[in-house]
Design an enzyme around this catalytic site. Structure first.
Site, PDB file in Angstrom:
ATOM      1  N   SER A  56     -15.480  73.399 -38.957  1.00  0.00           N
ATOM      2  CA  SER A  56     -16.180  74.611 -38.524  1.00  0.00           C
ATOM      3  C   SER A  56     -15.203  75.749 -38.246  1.00  0.00           C
ATOM      4  O   SER A  56     -15.344  76.499 -37.268  1.00  0.00           O
ATOM      5  CB  SER A  56     -17.028  74.328 -37.272  1.00  0.00           C
ATOM      6  OG  SER A  56     -17.974  75.348 -37.069  1.00  0.00           O
ATOM      7  N   LYS A  79     -24.251  70.973 -41.132  1.00  0.00           N
ATOM      8  CA  LYS A  79     -23.436  71.813 -40.263  1.00  0.00           C
ATOM      9  C   LYS A  79     -23.892  71.745 -38.810  1.00  0.00           C
ATOM     10  O   LYS A  79     -25.071  71.844 -38.511  1.00  0.00           O
ATOM     11  CB  LYS A  79     -23.497  73.273 -40.748  1.00  0.00           C
ATOM     12  CG  LYS A  79     -22.486  74.170 -40.082  1.00  0.00           C
ATOM     13  CD  LYS A  79     -21.070  73.850 -40.539  1.00  0.00           C
ATOM     14  CE  LYS A  79     -20.029  74.405 -39.597  1.00  0.00           C
ATOM     15  NZ  LYS A  79     -19.983  73.733 -38.272  1.00  0.00           N
ATOM     16  N   SER A  88     -22.541  78.134 -35.109  1.00  0.00           N
ATOM     17  CA  SER A  88     -21.817  77.899 -36.368  1.00  0.00           C
ATOM     18  C   SER A  88     -22.690  77.442 -37.523  1.00  0.00           C
ATOM     19  O   SER A  88     -22.195  77.288 -38.648  1.00  0.00           O
ATOM     20  CB  SER A  88     -20.702  76.872 -36.143  1.00  0.00           C
ATOM     21  OG  SER A  88     -19.616  77.474 -35.475  1.00  0.00           O
ATOM     22  N   LYS A 107     -22.572  79.293 -40.771  1.00  0.00           N
ATOM     23  CA  LYS A 107     -21.663  78.991 -41.885  1.00  0.00           C
ATOM     24  C   LYS A 107     -22.377  78.366 -43.079  1.00  0.00           C
ATOM     25  O   LYS A 107     -21.792  78.280 -44.164  1.00  0.00           O
ATOM     26  CB  LYS A 107     -20.530  78.083 -41.399  1.00  0.00           C
ATOM     27  CG  LYS A 107     -19.634  78.731 -40.345  1.00  0.00           C
ATOM     28  CD  LYS A 107     -18.502  77.800 -39.913  1.00  0.00           C
ATOM     29  CE  LYS A 107     -17.566  78.465 -38.903  1.00  0.00           C
ATOM     30  NZ  LYS A 107     -18.085  78.461 -37.536  1.00  0.00           N
TER      31      LYS A 107
END
Length: 393
Positions: free
Chosen positions: A128, A234, A68, A71
């Site tokens: 997320s 993140k 993730s 992102k």
């Protein structure tokens, strides 16, 4: 007559000596010889966000599944669209059947449900949300496929040679990879939009707060609560990628980026990133050269509608210094031409600011024109010529 010469030489006394750091136009890696700060990570990097200087790295160019952390690029393209005015935080974003079908981490969007860009950014940064990421991608580019093309295009523009995207959320798929180095670079680019830390740095919030089904958001990055100065960016996890994190923290004007990939669990991941931050904050500091707007010098414009162009700092010019090496002298020189022939275009490189420690170059900043300057008309040139004949300047 054109002549290049050194002007505006000035000595800047600092309490610390600088370590080599990267220029704006010419980045360079200067990893410090330290023991492994991330022993459990498959790949890692520690970077000064302001200068791009690498303070520590471990297999930082290995191509690995980013999960993730993907992102970060999705958020970058979103913030760039907002900056360009093609997207607003208040814009409503509809949820397609496809976006609602995403598995893994999600904010449980339903087909046809609308959320604002502001709300979706919360869902992407904090929870997320794979569904939120696809909804945003479709809003910006029409389809996720087209959005992924934009992601790969932006990666090339940033010089990311270890990266290729196949989706906007990091769900496992073939040919989807990045590296700790590339993730740090895209993280640094994202942090240019200071507003992003409103989302990445929040520990908890709500979506659908006033509805019958409020959704409580808790940031997957626990460092924003437990590490002083941490405000992003993140997390990521898949069984293939293991536990990943691109983290940022700021103290006393020094902003750091730490990326770890392939950690065995969240506890180890957070502990090793914390150790990387502790090392850098204890060893380094940022020292200013010029503040944004400070006048550094002037360039004469030959045959321009303006005789002279003022060179003002377009951004804060700073260097990274090591705390342990005190008492040495740092100097800087402004290298610009005696004059430049019109026309001059905004953004045209006119010279550079060079920072030295003794004879050693520490950093170079490109100096660019802040405005367009057109050629002077014949009447303006006639008046200038006649004024020189009859008047003393």
């Amino acid at each position: 007559m054109k002549k290049w010469l050194l002007i505006c030489t000035a000595a800047l006394m600092l309490a610390s000596s600088a370590v080599p750091s990267a220029g704006l136009a010419k980045e360079q890696s200067n990893s410090t010889d330290v023991s492994d700060l991330a022993p459990s990570a498959g790949s890692a990097i520690l970077m000064d966000a302001d200068t791009g200087t690498v303070l520590f790295e471990k297999k930082s160019h290995d191509k690995l599944p980013p999960a993730s952390i993907t992102k970060i690029m999705t958020m970058l393209l979103t913030m760039e669209a907002i900056s360009k005015g093609t997207l607003k935080l208040t814009d409503k974003v509809p949820t397609s059947e496809y976006a609602a079908s995403m598995g893994g981490s999600q904010i449980f969007l339903e087909p046809g449900e609308e959320m604002t860009v502001d709300e979706l950014l919360k869902g992407i940064a904090m929870a997320s949300g794979n569904d939120a990421s696809v909804a945003m991608a479709e809003k910006i580019a029409g389809t996720e496929v087209e959005f992924v093309k934009l992601m790969n295009k932006r990666a090339k523009e940033l010089g990311l040679t270890d990266t290729h995207f196949m989706n906007c959320n990091g769900l496992p798929t073939d040919n989807h990879y990045s590296s700790a180095h590339d993730i740090a670079v895209m993280s640094r680019e994202l942090l240019k939009y200071e507003h992003i830390t409103k989302y990445t740095g929040a520990y908890q919030d709500y979506l659908r707060k006033d509805s019958e089904k409020p959704f409580w958001l808790v940031n997957t990055n626990k460092l924003v609560r437990f590490y002083t100065g941490a405000d992003g960016l993140k997390t990521g996890y898949t069984s293939e990628a293991k536990f990943c994190l691109s983290a940022t923290a700021r103290r006393d004007g020094l902003r750091l980026i730490a990326v770890v990939l392939g950690e065995p669990n969240t506890k180890t991941r957070n502990a090793e990133v914390g150790s990387m931050f502790d090392y850098a904050f204890s060893q380094y500091a940022v020292k200013p050269l010029f503040n944004k707007g400070d006048v550094m010098g002037n360039v004469k414009i030959q045959k321009g509608d303006t005789k002279e162009l003022q060179l003002a700092a377009s951004q804060p010019y700073r260097i990274l210094v090591k705390k342990s090496e005190a008492g040495e002298k740092i100097t800087h020189k402004l290298e610009i031409p005696a004059q430049v022939k019109a026309p001059v275009t905004k953004g045209q490189v006119l010279g550079k600011l060079v920072v030295y420690q003794g004879d050693k170059v520490l950093k170079e900043f490109e100096l660019k024109a802040s405005a367009d300057i057109k050629k002077a008309g014949w009447w303006t040139m006639f008046k200038r010529t006649t004024s020189k004949l009859f008047f003393v300047d």
